[in-house]
Motif scaffolding. Structure first.
Motif, PDB file in Angstrom:
ATOM      1  N   GLY A 296       0.790  -1.223   0.000  1.00 32.20           N
ATOM      2  CA  GLY A 296       0.000   0.000   0.000  1.00 32.20           C
ATOM      3  C   GLY A 296       0.821   1.271   0.000  1.00 32.20           C
ATOM      4  N   SER A 297       2.037   1.227   0.530  1.00 29.54           N
ATOM      5  CA  SER A 297       2.835   2.444   0.678  1.00 29.54           C
ATOM      6  C   SER A 297       3.523   2.837  -0.622  1.00 29.54           C
ATOM      7  CB  SER A 297       3.900   2.247   1.761  1.00 29.54           C
ATOM      8  OG  SER A 297       4.728   3.386   1.853  1.00 29.54           O
TER       9      SER A 297
ATOM     10  N   GLU B  31       3.442  13.523   8.452  1.00 29.53           N
ATOM     11  CA  GLU B  31       3.256  12.335   7.626  1.00 29.53           C
ATOM     12  C   GLU B  31       2.665  12.727   6.279  1.00 29.53           C
ATOM     13  OE1 GLU B  31       4.426   9.500   8.244  1.00 29.53           O
ATOM     14  OE2 GLU B  31       4.764   9.490  10.405  1.00 29.53           O
ATOM     15  N   ILE B  32       2.929  11.882   5.281  1.00 24.31           N
ATOM     16  CA  ILE B  32       2.440  12.155   3.925  1.00 24.31           C
ATOM     17  C   ILE B  32       1.769  10.909   3.355  1.00 24.31           C
ATOM     18  CG2 ILE B  32       3.182  12.541   1.534  1.00 24.31           C
ATOM     19  CD1 ILE B  32       5.241  14.478   2.524  1.00 24.31           C
ATOM     20  N   LEU B  33       0.650  11.124   2.696  1.00 22.56           N
ATOM     21  CA  LEU B  33      -0.028  10.074   1.944  1.00 22.56           C
ATOM     22  C   LEU B  33       0.008  10.457   0.474  1.00 22.56           C
ATOM     23  CD1 LEU B  33      -1.981   7.532   1.912  1.00 22.56           C
ATOM     24  CD2 LEU B  33      -3.827   9.233   1.796  1.00 22.56           C
ATOM     25  N   GLU B  34       0.411   9.525  -0.356  1.00 21.15           N
ATOM     26  CA  GLU B  34       0.464   9.782  -1.800  1.00 21.15           C
ATOM     27  C   GLU B  34      -0.714   9.102  -2.492  1.00 21.15           C
ATOM     28  OE1 GLU B  34       3.391   8.223  -5.169  1.00 21.15           O
ATOM     29  OE2 GLU B  34       4.328   9.837  -4.004  1.00 21.15           O
TER      30      GLU B  34
ATOM     31  N   PHE C 236      -2.486  24.567 -16.542  1.00 19.27           N
ATOM     32  CA  PHE C 236      -1.349  23.787 -16.021  1.00 19.27           C
ATOM     33  C   PHE C 236      -0.420  23.415 -17.162  1.00 19.27           C
ATOM     34  CE2 PHE C 236      -3.657  21.658 -12.173  1.00 19.27           C
ATOM     35  CZ  PHE C 236      -3.721  22.893 -11.552  1.00 19.27           C
ATOM     36  N   ASP C 237       0.883  23.401 -16.879  1.00 27.30           N
ATOM     37  CA  ASP C 237       1.815  22.859 -17.861  1.00 27.30           C
ATOM     38  C   ASP C 237       1.607  21.353 -17.989  1.00 27.30           C
ATOM     39  OD1 ASP C 237       2.960  25.305 -18.328  1.00 27.30           O
ATOM     40  OD2 ASP C 237       4.495  25.079 -16.789  1.00 27.30           O
ATOM     41  N   GLU C 238       1.386  20.723 -16.831  1.00 27.32           N
ATOM     42  CA  GLU C 238       1.191  19.272 -16.821  1.00 27.32           C
ATOM     43  C   GLU C 238       0.513  18.877 -15.508  1.00 27.32           C
ATOM     44  OE1 GLU C 238       3.870  15.167 -17.297  1.00 27.32           O
ATOM     45  OE2 GLU C 238       4.817  17.132 -17.098  1.00 27.32           O
ATOM     46  N   VAL C 239      -0.451  17.989 -15.587  1.00 27.97           N
ATOM     47  CA  VAL C 239      -1.069  17.468 -14.372  1.00 27.97           C
ATOM     48  C   VAL C 239      -0.136  16.409 -13.793  1.00 27.97           C
ATOM     49  CG1 VAL C 239      -3.050  16.259 -13.392  1.00 27.97           C
ATOM     50  CG2 VAL C 239      -3.391  17.899 -15.253  1.00 27.97           C
ATOM     51  N   PRO C 240       0.302  16.542 -12.541  1.00 23.32           N
ATOM     52  CA  PRO C 240       1.275  15.599 -11.972  1.00 23.32           C
ATOM     53  C   PRO C 240       0.704  14.191 -11.851  1.00 23.32           C
ATOM     54  CG  PRO C 240       0.455  17.099 -10.279  1.00 23.32           C
ATOM     55  CD  PRO C 240      -0.060  17.608 -11.582  1.00 23.32           C
ATOM     56  N   PRO C 241       1.549  13.171 -11.892  1.00 18.33           N
ATOM     57  CA  PRO C 241       1.076  11.781 -11.817  1.00 18.33           C
ATOM     58  C   PRO C 241       0.655  11.357 -10.409  1.00 18.33           C
ATOM     59  CG  PRO C 241       3.467  11.827 -11.946  1.00 18.33           C
ATOM     60  CD  PRO C 241       3.000  13.242 -12.126  1.00 18.33           C
ATOM     61  N   ASN C 242       1.110  12.109  -9.390  1.00 17.59           N
ATOM     62  CA  ASN C 242       0.772  11.788  -8.007  1.00 17.59           C
ATOM     63  C   ASN C 242       0.546  13.074  -7.206  1.00 17.59           C
ATOM     64  OD1 ASN C 242       1.371   8.741  -7.983  1.00 17.59           O
ATOM     65  ND2 ASN C 242       3.312   9.582  -8.714  1.00 17.59           N
ATOM     66  N   PHE C 243      -0.232  12.938  -6.140  1.00 13.85           N
ATOM     67  CA  PHE C 243      -0.517  14.084  -5.273  1.00 13.85           C
ATOM     68  C   PHE C 243      -0.287  13.675  -3.826  1.00 13.85           C
ATOM     69  CE2 PHE C 243      -3.159  14.344  -9.045  1.00 13.85           C
ATOM     70  CZ  PHE C 243      -2.955  15.650  -9.475  1.00 13.85           C
ATOM     71  N   ASP C 244       0.070  14.660  -3.011  1.00 17.23           N
ATOM     72  CA  ASP C 244       0.312  14.403  -1.589  1.00 17.23           C
ATOM     73  C   ASP C 244      -0.762  15.037  -0.723  1.00 17.23           C
ATOM     74  OD1 ASP C 244       2.633  13.032  -2.123  1.00 17.23           O
ATOM     75  OD2 ASP C 244       3.947  14.758  -1.786  1.00 17.23           O
ATOM     76  N   ILE C 245      -1.162  14.301   0.315  1.00 17.51           N
ATOM     77  CA  ILE C 245      -1.940  14.858   1.415  1.00 17.51           C
ATOM     78  C   ILE C 245      -1.026  14.825   2.631  1.00 17.51           C
ATOM     79  CG2 ILE C 245      -3.945  14.611   2.919  1.00 17.51           C
ATOM     80  CD1 ILE C 245      -5.419  13.286   0.649  1.00 17.51           C
ATOM     81  N   THR C 246      -0.832  15.958   3.252  1.00 20.21           N
ATOM     82  CA  THR C 246       0.104  16.071   4.366  1.00 20.21           C
ATOM     83  C   THR C 246      -0.638  16.235   5.681  1.00 20.21           C
ATOM     84  OG1 THR C 246       1.714  17.142   2.906  1.00 20.21           O
ATOM     85  CG2 THR C 246       2.071  17.377   5.278  1.00 20.21           C
TER      86      THR C 246
END
Length: 465
Positions: A120-121, A301-304, A336-346
């Motif tokens: 999961g990580s 902590e960060i969740l991707e 946007f130049d590009e939509v990122p492949p991943n996002f973070d919730i902090t």
């Protein structure tokens, strides 16, 4: 004893109130312990710059800097090349003989076992084993094959050594202001303290990115201090008389200073700064407890979350074909130049508080809003951006975000308890316990974020028009 003799013979001044101690029986390697009470602001030791091995060679008779420039080495690559060419030389050998040859980090684990332990990580995708091998191959066919390095034995320039010293840099190196090493540096850094690492960290490739203001360096003795975000009581400092207007002085000293009173018998700890559990595991081979400590320390902590998961869950939640969801995402291309492949919730949590602060990446909130609407005009976009920059959660996007988080939680499966007691000062060092703690910490971000969503929906905040 040989290492301490080397330090003293090269001008390192060590406070007699401390000693280097073997803590490997406690799974902490070597460390430094107080033999007597130490007062706040007391100097623990000082290290002349001639004992610091940096990515920049300050020896006027050396052509290494020109060679590094010729082969376009970044800060990280330059330091690893210097180490691989120097670790057996008479000057540096007593230092490197003391440093570990093996590391309990995912880089050296069996890939299948790692994927199972870290189920999961997103840490699994950040290990960077293949990227590291590719970088070694670039060095092998480049600078390692150059005539200038013909004097270096080929058995020292191996992939195994590359991984060893790469891990040493990742877990031991400091980021020192460039102005310390380069006269009339263009560095704009004003800090006179040092950092063990850059704060921004998104995997192996980002680990290699340096800073124009900092230079990576190995600092003997300072790097033997273990780290703990709650117990740290020392800091490596740059004296005020070292600045960009002064010529390099190899006898100028870095100082390790006590940041609080240290009692006899206590260990001296540095800190790596605020890092999520996954990065502590990946870079340093340990993980701290997430239990409340009753102090003012901040838990981080960060969740991707992947873009792919967001798009799939949006299609399901809105009962639209994936092609329509992708079309709505394409509305952001003009913004946007590009939509990122991943996002973070902090998640940031003050230990004295019960509530956690959840921060969303603005791009993720903007994306979620865009997926709810067939079109997005400039006025709407500006309004969304304003709210997203404040990390405010509009209730309307929870229709997508909530199932995304629920699906993300399922990826972790069941999580067993740690085999060790989980006190607020606990440090986990076994594979199983470290990975369990990483997964528990990331799942906590999901739990806390769902709490925020429930509160947002319950409060019925006005939607954006």
């Amino acid at each position: 004893a040989q290492f301490k003799d080397w330090l003293i013979s090269n001008g390192v001044k060590i406070n007699p109130k401390i000693e280097i101690t073997d803590l490997r029986s406690q799974q902490q390697g070597r460390g430094v312990v107080a033999l007597q009470n130490i007062a706040e602001n007391e100097e623990l030791f000082s290290i002349p710059l001639k004992c610091v091995l940096a990515s920049t060679d300050t020896n006027k008779n050396s052509n290494f800097n020109q060679l590094a420039e010729k082969y376009e080495l970044n800060d990280w690559s330059a330091l690893i090349v210097r180490i691989m060419c120097s670790y057996k030389t008479s000057f540096w050998k007593p230092y490197f003989d003391l440093l570990p040859e093996k590391f309990n980090t995912p880089m050296f684990w069996d890939p299948e076992e790692t994927e199972k332990l870290l189920k999961g990580s997103a840490v699994v995708s950040k290990i960077g084993r293949e990227e590291a091998d590719e970088l070694f191959e670039q060095l092998r066919t480049g600078i390692f094959s150059s005539p200038e390095l013909e004097h270096v034995p080929k058995e020292d320039l191996t992939n195994a050594n590359f991984h060893r010293f790469g891990s040493l840099i990742m877990s031991y190196a400091f980021d020192l202001p460039a102005e310390v090493f380069v006269s009339e540096s263009k560095s704009k850094s004003k800090s006179k303290d040092t950092d063990d690492e850059d704060e921004d960290d998104d995997g192996f490739e980002e680990d290699l990115e340096g800073s124009e203001e900092n230079i990576k360096a190995m600092v003997p003795l300072a790097d033997l201090l273990n780290s703990h975000s709650r117990l740290h009581n020392a800091r490596l400092c740059i004296p005020d008389d070292l600045d960009s207007n002064s010529p390099f002085n190899e006898n100028a000293e870095l100082q390790m200073i006590a940041t609080k009173d240290i009692a006899q018998g206590e260990q001296v700890y540095n800190t790596y700064g605020a890092h999520p559990s996954g990065d502590l595991l990946r870079r340093y081979g340990y993980v701290e407890s997430s239990e409340p400590s009753g102090t003012s320390e901040t838990k981080f902590e960060i969740l991707e979350i992947s873009l792919e998961m967001i798009l799939n869950e949006a299609a399901a939640a809105l009962k639209l074909p994936l092609t329509e969801i992708e079309k709505r995402m394409s509305n952001l291309e003009k913004y946007f130049d590009e939509v990122p492949p991943n996002f973070d919730i902090t998640m940031q949590k003050e230990e004295e508080q019960t509530a956690a602060e959840i921060e969303f990446e603005p791009e993720m909130l903007i994306l979620l809003y865009a997926l709810l609407h067939p079109s997005l005009d400039k006025k709407q976009f500006k309004l969304v951006c304003k709210q997203a920059d404040r990390s405010q959660l509009d209730p309307s996007i929870c229709k997508i975000l909530e199932p995304v988080l629920e699906s993300r939680r399922k990826e972790y499966g069941e999580i067993e308890s740690n085999s060790e007691s989980n006190s607020h000062l606990q440090v986990f060092t076994t594979k199983e316990d470290m990975c369990t703690q990483v997964r528990r910490s990331e799942v906590e971000v999901i739990t806390r974020t769902l709490e925020v969503i429930n509160k947002s929906v319950h409060n019925k905040k006005p939607k954006l028009n």
